[in-house]
Each structure stands twice: as structure tokens, then as C-alpha cells.
Design a protein around this motif. Structure first.
Motif, PDB file in Angstrom:
ATOM      1  N   ALA A  67       5.127  13.093  35.373  1.00 50.84           N
ATOM      2  CA  ALA A  67       6.507  12.725  35.712  1.00 50.84           C
ATOM      3  C   ALA A  67       7.180  13.897  36.411  1.00 50.84           C
ATOM      4  N   PHE A  68       8.029  13.594  37.375  1.00 50.72           N
ATOM      5  CA  PHE A  68       8.797  14.631  38.057  1.00 50.72           C
ATOM      6  C   PHE A  68       9.999  14.009  38.736  1.00 50.72           C
ATOM      7  N   VAL A  69      10.943  14.852  39.152  1.00 50.76           N
ATOM      8  CA  VAL A  69      12.106  14.414  39.917  1.00 50.76           C
ATOM      9  C   VAL A  69      11.910  14.848  41.354  1.00 50.76           C
ATOM     10  N   HIS A  70      11.806  13.868  42.239  1.00 50.50           N
ATOM     11  CA  HIS A  70      11.650  14.136  43.673  1.00 50.50           C
ATOM     12  C   HIS A  70      13.038  14.401  44.252  1.00 50.50           C
ATOM     13  N   THR A  71      13.226  15.622  44.753  1.00 49.77           N
ATOM     14  CA  THR A  71      14.518  16.047  45.288  1.00 49.77           C
ATOM     15  C   THR A  71      14.467  15.991  46.805  1.00 49.77           C
ATOM     16  N   LEU A  72      15.323  15.159  47.391  1.00 49.38           N
ATOM     17  CA  LEU A  72      15.320  14.953  48.836  1.00 49.38           C
ATOM     18  C   LEU A  72      16.630  15.460  49.422  1.00 49.38           C
ATOM     19  N   VAL A  81      10.548  18.600  41.014  1.00 53.13           N
ATOM     20  CA  VAL A  81      10.764  19.322  39.762  1.00 53.13           C
ATOM     21  C   VAL A  81       9.903  18.656  38.692  1.00 53.13           C
ATOM     22  N   ASP A  82       8.853  19.357  38.254  1.00 48.20           N
ATOM     23  CA  ASP A  82       7.946  18.800  37.257  1.00 48.20           C
ATOM     24  C   ASP A  82       8.633  18.691  35.900  1.00 48.20           C
ATOM     25  N   ALA A  91      15.576  16.340  29.077  1.00 45.71           N
ATOM     26  CA  ALA A  91      15.418  17.564  29.864  1.00 45.71           C
ATOM     27  C   ALA A  91      16.658  17.771  30.709  1.00 45.71           C
ATOM     28  N   GLU A  92      17.119  19.014  30.772  1.00 44.38           N
ATOM     29  CA  GLU A  92      18.254  19.381  31.629  1.00 44.38           C
ATOM     30  C   GLU A  92      17.727  20.147  32.831  1.00 44.38           C
ATOM     31  N   ILE A  93      18.019  19.656  34.022  1.00 40.95           N
ATOM     32  CA  ILE A  93      17.575  20.287  35.262  1.00 40.95           C
ATOM     33  C   ILE A  93      18.775  20.925  35.961  1.00 40.95           C
ATOM     34  N   SER A  94      18.619  22.168  36.358  1.00 39.82           N
ATOM     35  CA  SER A  94      19.626  22.828  37.181  1.00 39.82           C
ATOM     36  C   SER A  94      19.443  22.362  38.624  1.00 39.82           C
ATOM     37  N   THR A 136      15.002  23.689  38.627  1.00 34.69           N
ATOM     38  CA  THR A 136      14.081  23.983  37.530  1.00 34.69           C
ATOM     39  C   THR A 136      14.576  23.282  36.270  1.00 34.69           C
ATOM     40  N   VAL A 137      13.637  23.020  35.359  1.00 32.45           N
ATOM     41  CA  VAL A 137      14.021  22.502  34.047  1.00 32.45           C
ATOM     42  C   VAL A 137      14.580  23.666  33.249  1.00 32.45           C
ATOM     43  N   ARG A 138      15.850  23.620  32.978  1.00 36.43           N
ATOM     44  CA  ARG A 138      16.509  24.729  32.284  1.00 36.43           C
ATOM     45  C   ARG A 138      16.195  24.726  30.795  1.00 36.43           C
ATOM     46  N   ARG A 139      16.160  23.543  30.175  1.00 34.00           N
ATOM     47  CA  ARG A 139      15.850  23.449  28.751  1.00 34.00           C
ATOM     48  C   ARG A 139      15.522  22.002  28.408  1.00 34.00           C
ATOM     49  N   THR A 140      14.897  21.826  27.259  1.00 32.41           N
ATOM     50  CA  THR A 140      14.555  20.501  26.756  1.00 32.41           C
ATOM     51  C   THR A 140      14.941  20.411  25.288  1.00 32.41           C
ATOM     52  N   ALA A 141      15.023  19.183  24.783  1.00 28.63           N
ATOM     53  CA  ALA A 141      15.325  18.964  23.376  1.00 28.63           C
ATOM     54  C   ALA A 141      14.736  17.620  22.984  1.00 28.63           C
TER      55      ALA A 141
END
Length: 418
Positions: free
Chosen positions: A259-264, A274-275, A310-313, A318-323
Motif C-alpha cells: 500500500a502507498f499514497v501516490h502523490t501527483l 509514500v510507502d 498513519a500520519e503523512i507529512s 514521509t510517514v511521520r508516525r503511526t498508531a
């Protein structure tokens, strides 16, 4: 579509003066009816219903077949058969003003709206960038139009689905499905509207992607959200077996991302992925959702099946943190406020403090949730329910009102904001 932040569609309010009447354009009814209860919806909402796109305003419901909304939900572009052609027009959802209908040659369906809401990409089929695998074909006709009529018309050799426009409106981002006749994977490309030629994107370093290094994806495009400043499109992809990003292909590193977020970037025409860490992408795609903060600085991805968030900046990508939150079952939905993230799965809604990234409240509702939307003042949380929309106190979950919406599929978000 777009969800927590993505919408679209057009102009009919002034044409439908009488309550309960149906306006026929070609063979398509555009219906304006009263909701089934005396309750009035406090904020205009954009929803999907069995008959097409729906707009809920007060005690009225407008249903528009064959339509697409702008990302901010302020307008809808509608189409309808008109003889051998297609009628095309725009509806301003804040004022109800409808543009003059123009006739486009041939049969077309709206696919994507430019970020500024002025141009629309249309194709001859109903496929969308997050709508799954298209049928096989060798040629894809595409038409670009605005309220004055046709701007561009061309055919792409291959199997393409329009996704978004470049900010300067000189290019169209598309998904190219491969192989064209029996597609099982796709890549993102950009069509120069002057030359009508598709080509690769750039890397985040603004250099052209080398031949053979374009990413090919086999997973599910789950949901896309547009940044508040309209310069970046974020798309959540899941189930990417043995996927390798462009940066891996260029460097020769192995890749195996689920899974990832494709940033366009719609301005500079680059893409970056962003993985997301395990277990994102392992469970059903429908259990995943994405929401962007009102200031555009944070993107949250949730997987309700595992309870992961997951929180992405969006500045650092980048993945800043997860919970890990409480787990849920069913389709996942999310929407973000300034300091809270709302996550729904099944009949449960949870409130997440975005600073602490933890659950702070939760409640149950009558039926499984089908979409979330937060009012502009943050005082009402709208929930899609079975044939209804309800709105709640975001702090306590108390139901403040409920309106019947027969055939409701999903709540997209707010509509018609001035």
C-alpha cells in the motif's frame, strides 16, 4: 471523489422550479423532489444515489444522472443524450445558476474536472481512475470541454482513463492500462494537449523518468483527495504485489509494497509514492480510507480492519508516525477537522485526537455508515445511513437530525459552499 475531500457536478436548480417535477433532457430525467421527512439538512450535501449524483439542500433532493462534481463541491457538470450528440452544462450549487447547454458531437460521459473547476475530460465510457479495471480496447477517444463547448478532441492509441488536469490546463494525467486488450496493470502518464502525445511524468527531483522506469501498478486505487490549495492529488493504492517504485527501478533496489499514497503534483508534473508500513494493504481495500487536514499539512490513512492509522507529512512526503486504534469491520470512511479525525466502520464512529493520534471518543449508530462529512463550523458530523442521512454532535455522538434519502449509496461531502 473523491471522499473526505473529493466531489463534482452541474447546473439545473433554476430549470426545476416546481417541487416534485421531472425535467427531461433527451431520455434522462433530472429529478427534484422533497426528502421523505420533514427534517431539513442544515448544510448542502453532495451524495451518490441509485439514480446518479444527488444534492441535498434543506428539504429538497436533486438527482443528476451522468454527472461529475468539482473537487470543492461547488459545481456539477452534467451530460445527457441530445439527438446524435450530448448535451453538456454546468450548475453552480451555491447560487443554482445553470450555464447555457451546449451540444457536444457524439456520446460522452464526464470523467475528470480540472482543479479550478473550469474544464472537463469526457470519454465514451463510464470508467474512472479509482473505479477498477476497464474493458479491453485499442483506442480511447477523449474530449475536453468547458461551458463554451469543445476545447480538444483526440484519440489515444491504447487503453486510457482520464484522471486529472495539470494546473495550467495544458496537460491531462491519465492511467494507461496494459496490455490494452486484456489489461492487468496500469501506469500514470501525462498527455500534452497541444501535441496529443502521452509521455512519462517527472521524478520528484523534476527530472524525466528514464525509459523502462515508469511504475506499473496492479492494485486497487481506493480513494483520491485533492489538497486544499488544489496543487496536489493524493491517491491511496492497496494490494500491490511485488510492486517497485520508479526510484527502485532506477536504483535497482528490490520492492515489495502492499500500500502507498501516490502523490501527483499538478503544477510541476512529478509523482512520488509514500510507502505505508505493514499491515496497510494486507486486508480488504474497502477497509482503507484517507483524509486530509483543512490546512493541507497532514494526510491520514486508516485501515479499519487492523485499526492502523498513519500520519503523512505532505511537505516532507514521509510517514511521520503511526498508531493502532480499535479495530472495525466493513467499509472504512474518514474525514478530518482541525484537531480531530473521524473514522467510521460498520455501525461505529470513532473520534481521534490528531495531536495524540489516539481514540478519545466513540459511539454507535443505527445502520452501517456510508460516508462522512463535517460541517464548515465543525458542529455537525454527517453520516450516510441506510436510505438516510443523519447528523450528529461530533463531541457526544448525539443524533441532531435525520432525513430520508431513498437509494443512498454514499455521502461524498459538502456541496455548494460560497
Amino acid at each position: 471523489m473523491m471522499a473526505g475531500e473529493t466531489i463534482s457536478r452541474r447546473t439545473v436548480l433554476t430549470a426545476l422550479a416546481g417541487t416534485g417535477v421531472a425535467a427531461l433532457i433527451g431520455c434522462d430525467p433530472i429529478r427534484r423532489t422533497r426528502t421523505g421527512t420533514a427534517a431539513t439538512v442544515p448544510d448542502p450535501l453532495l451524495v451518490q444515489v441509485d439514480g446518479g449524483l444527488g444534492v441535498l439542500r434543506g428539504g429538497e433532493r436533486l438527482t443528476i444522472p451522468r454527472a461529475v462534481a468539482t473537487a470543492d463541491g461547488r459545481a456539477v457538470y452534467a451530460t445527457a443524450p441530445d439527438g446524435a450528440g450530448t448535451a453538456f452544462w454546468r450548475v453552480d450549487l451555491a447560487t443554482g445558476h445553470a450555464s447555457t447547454r451546449v451540444t457536444l458531437p457524439g456520446r460522452w460521459l464526464p470523467q475528470a474536472v480540472s482543479a479550478d473547476g473550469t474544464q472537463v475530460a469526457l470519454a465514451s465510457n463510464a470508467e474512472t481512475a479509482t473505479g477498477g479495471r476497464p474493458d479491453g480496447r485499442d483506442v480511447t477517444p477523449v474530449l475536453i470541454a468547458d461551458v463554451t463547448g469543445v476545447r480538444h478532441r483526440f484519440e489515444l492509441r491504447g487503453n486510457f482513463v482520464p484522471e486529472a488536469f495539470t494546473e495550467d490546463l495544458a496537460g491531462l494525467f491519465v492511467l494507461e492500462w496494459l496490455p490494452a486488450r486484456a489489461p492487468d496493470r496500469y501506469r500514470v502518464r501525462v498527455v500534452d494537449l497541444a501535441t496529443r502525445a502521452p509521455g512519462p511524468l517527472s521524478t520528484r527531483a523534476k527530472t524525466p523518468v528514464p525509459p523502462g522506469a515508469e511504475e506499473e501498478m496492479r492494485g486497487d486505487g481506493r480513494q483520491a483527495v485533492l489538497a486544499p490549495n488544489r496543487t496536489t492529488l493524493y491517491t491511496l493504492y492497496t494490494h500491490q504485489p511485488d510492486h517497485r517504485h520508479t526510484r527502485d527501478l532506477v536504483s535497482g533496489r528490490p520492492g515489495n509494497v502492499h500500500a502507498f499514497v501516490h502523490t501527483l503534483n499538478l503544477v510541476e508534473r512529478w509523482a512520488y509514492c509514500v510507502d505505508l508500513p505493514h499491515p496497510f494493504g494486507e486486508a480488504s481495500a474497502s477497509g482503507h480510507a484517507v483524509a486530509i487536514s483543512p490546512d493541507g499539512n497532514r494526510l491520514h490513512v486508516v485501515d479499519v480492519t487492523s485499526g492502523s492509522v498513519a500520519e503523512i507529512s505532505t511537505e516532507e512526503l514521509t510517514v511521520r508516525r503511526t498508531a493502532v486504534l480499535a479495530r472495525g469491520t466493513g467499509a472504512g470512511h474518514a474525514t478530518a477537522g482541525h484537531d480531530r479525525l473521524f473514522v467510521a466502520a460498520g455501525t461505529t464512529v470513532r473520534v481521534v485526537d490528531v495531536e495524540a493520534l489516539r481514540d478519545v471518543a466513540g459511539w454507535s449508530v443505527r445502520e452501517p455508515v456510508t460516508g462522512l462529512a463535517l460541517s464548515p463550523d465543525g458542529n455537525r458530523l454527517y453520516l450516510g445511513q441506510t436510505d438516510a442521512v443523519s447528523w450528529h454532535d461530533p463531541a457526544t455522538g448525539a443524533e441532531l437530525g435525520r432525513a430520508e434519502v431513498p437509494g443512498l449509496v454514499v455521502v461524498h461531502g459538502l456541496a455548494g459552499r460560497a
